[in-house]
Scaffold this active site. Structure first.
Site, PDB file in Angstrom:
ATOM      1  N   ARG A  63       0.841  -1.190   0.000  1.00 38.50           N
ATOM      2  CA  ARG A  63       0.000   0.000   0.000  1.00 38.50           C
ATOM      3  C   ARG A  63       0.874   1.236   0.000  1.00 38.50           C
ATOM      4  O   ARG A  63       1.666   1.441   0.914  1.00 38.50           O
ATOM      5  CB  ARG A  63      -0.920  -0.031   1.221  1.00 38.50           C
ATOM      6  N   THR A  91      -0.876   7.553  -1.058  1.00 35.24           N
ATOM      7  CA  THR A  91      -2.159   7.463  -1.765  1.00 35.24           C
ATOM      8  C   THR A  91      -3.043   6.338  -1.243  1.00 35.24           C
ATOM      9  O   THR A  91      -4.245   6.314  -1.526  1.00 35.24           O
ATOM     10  CB  THR A  91      -1.921   7.228  -3.255  1.00 35.24           C
ATOM     11  N   ASP A 137      -0.679  -3.754  13.198  1.00 29.51           N
ATOM     12  CA  ASP A 137      -0.284  -4.275  11.894  1.00 29.51           C
ATOM     13  C   ASP A 137      -0.108  -5.793  12.001  1.00 29.51           C
ATOM     14  O   ASP A 137       0.807  -6.269  12.679  1.00 29.51           O
ATOM     15  CB  ASP A 137       1.019  -3.620  11.432  1.00 29.51           C
ATOM     16  N   ASP A 151       3.418  -7.176  10.939  1.00 27.33           N
ATOM     17  CA  ASP A 151       4.473  -6.859  11.897  1.00 27.33           C
ATOM     18  C   ASP A 151       4.350  -7.708  13.156  1.00 27.33           C
ATOM     19  O   ASP A 151       5.344  -8.214  13.705  1.00 27.33           O
ATOM     20  CB  ASP A 151       4.441  -5.384  12.278  1.00 27.33           C
TER      21      ASP A 151
END
Length: 210
Positions: free
Chosen positions: A105, A109, A201, A204
């Site tokens: 990602r 944006t 996340d 992670d």
């Protein structure tokens, strides 16, 4: 929206999800819980697989017994976090074919950028389950489903651990033919595109990186 989404609210799923949400849960426990939840979610996402009768012999006598009909499943992991769910589903269907699609990602944006794709050549003839723990903006998930359709996938389901309402809305709009299976629908996305309250996340926490 809810007609398009199945929330697997089994008590074991919800208990293990709570363990994963806790910020003090160590990497090894997070990874183990994700794999175990994948087992439980897989039961629901594969509930409607067609069966056929085959002749076998038990130690007692012959019989006609049910087995899954047709070609083997394809499981497609959206890298890298999707591999946590993938391993759990593979525990139940080790004969499944496996594909991978790599997307990241863009932090500015939030648009998904593809960097890798490898799937079985006959994917158009097989049921496909696409796995990724977090359905947040759904930009990556939508891009993955679009790309898989381009290479022939027709019969797909999307399996995730957590979903945001915004992600469900986007994926339902872009791919109304792909049902969504999840353990929970959380409250919202924050300004950075993370699910709240969420669990951080997933990649992670699963791999011990930041």
């Amino acid at each position: 929206m809810t007609d398009h989404v199945t929330v697997v609210d089994h008590p074991l799923v919800q208990h293990k999800l709570t363990q994963m949400r806790m910020k003090e849960t160590p990497t090894a426990d997070f990874r183990r819980n994700l794999r175990e939840i994948a087992h439980l979610l897989a039961y629901e996402v594969m509930r409607d697989l067609p069966l056929e009768k085959t002749a076998i012999e038990t130690p007692m006598e012959p019989m006609m017994a049910p087995q899954i009909e047709g070609k083997k499943l394809v499981l497609v992991s959206i890298l890298r976090a999707g591999n946590g769910l993938l391993e759990g589903v593979l525990d139940l269907v080790p004969q499944a074919r496996v594909g991978h699609i790599g997307l990241y990602r863009d932090p500015e944006t939030l648009v998904a950028v593809e960097y890798y794709l490898k799937v079985p050549s006959d994917i158009e003839d097989r049921p496909v389950i696409v796995v990724d723990p977090m359905l947040a903006t759904a930009n990556s998930a939508s891009a993955a489903l679009t790309r898989l359709k381009e290479v022939g996938a027709k019969n797909m389901k999307f399996l995730c651990l957590l979903a945001a309402p915004e992600g469900i809305e986007t994926l339902t709009r872009d791919h109304p033919d792909v049902p969504i299976y999840t353990a929970a629908i959380d409250e919202r996305l924050d300004d950075h595109g993370y699910i709240r309250p969420g669990l951080g996340d997933a990649g992670d926490r699963m791999f011990g990186t930041k």
